[in-house]
Design a protein around this motif. Structure first.
Motif, PDB file in Angstrom:
ATOM      1  N   UNK A  84       0.695  -1.183  -0.005  1.00 30.32           N
ATOM      2  CA  UNK A  84      -0.051  -0.025   0.122  1.00 30.32           C
ATOM      3  C   UNK A  84       1.033   1.146   0.009  1.00 30.32           C
ATOM      4  N   UNK A  85       1.857   1.323   0.961  1.00 32.64           N
ATOM      5  CA  UNK A  85       2.761   2.386   1.178  1.00 32.64           C
ATOM      6  C   UNK A  85       3.659   2.598  -0.336  1.00 32.64           C
ATOM      7  N   UNK A  86       3.790   1.532  -0.900  1.00 35.28           N
ATOM      8  CA  UNK A  86       4.755   1.676  -2.138  1.00 35.28           C
ATOM      9  C   UNK A  86       4.066   2.286  -3.273  1.00 35.28           C
ATOM     10  N   UNK A  87       2.603   1.977  -3.443  1.00 40.68           N
ATOM     11  CA  UNK A  87       1.878   2.556  -4.295  1.00 40.68           C
ATOM     12  C   UNK A  87       1.617   4.166  -3.961  1.00 40.68           C
ATOM     13  N   UNK A  88       1.858   4.656  -2.648  1.00 45.44           N
ATOM     14  CA  UNK A  88       1.567   5.777  -2.211  1.00 45.44           C
ATOM     15  C   UNK A  88       2.945   6.666  -2.658  1.00 45.44           C
TER      16      UNK A  88
END
Length: 132
Positions: A108-112
């Motif tokens: 999730x944080x990789x996409x953000x």
């Protein structure tokens, strides 16, 4: 793994099957279709295909041989029982399974993070274009 080690391990496994396996009777395996506890199949340095009963019940009794046998399987194989590499996300702090050595963020944080970097890159590009 060299051929000598493969053959040595194969003979140790065969001896163990003959002496300790309950499904091994009269020189044949009652579980395997082919009648052998150990079938000599040479694939990716694996010594052979061993019946499930032998792997689950007999082989763990000899830890050194079990470890040596499991090490012959490729990474990610079900018998290797490798624990996934867990790491903490740099952004949210949650634990996640690392896919590689450079992984810092959970999915999730990789996409953000990718979105934020793209935004910053585009803003920098626009600032440079307005100067010209």
């Amino acid at each position: 793994m060299n051929q000598r080690k493969v053959k040595s391990m194969h003979s140790k496994l065969s001896r163990l099957a003959k002496n300790e396996c309950a499904s091994y009777k009269d020189g044949a395996c009652a579980v395997q279709r082919c009648g052998r506890c150990i079938v000599a199949i040479e694939t990716d340095s694996m010594p052979g295909n061993i019946c499930g009963y032998f792997v689950r019940s007999v082989l763990p009794a000899v830890p050194e041989l079990h470890a040596e046998y499991v090490d012959t399987f490729p990474k990610g194989h079900a018998l290797r029982n490798e624990k996934p590499k867990l790491s903490d996300c740099k952004r949210c702090g949650e634990s996640f399974e690392k896919r590689g050595n450079a992984a810092k963020y959970c999915s999730d944080c990789r996409a953000l993070n990718d979105r934020d970097k793209a935004r910053a890159r585009k803003q920098k590009e626009r600032r440079e274009m307005s100067r010209d």
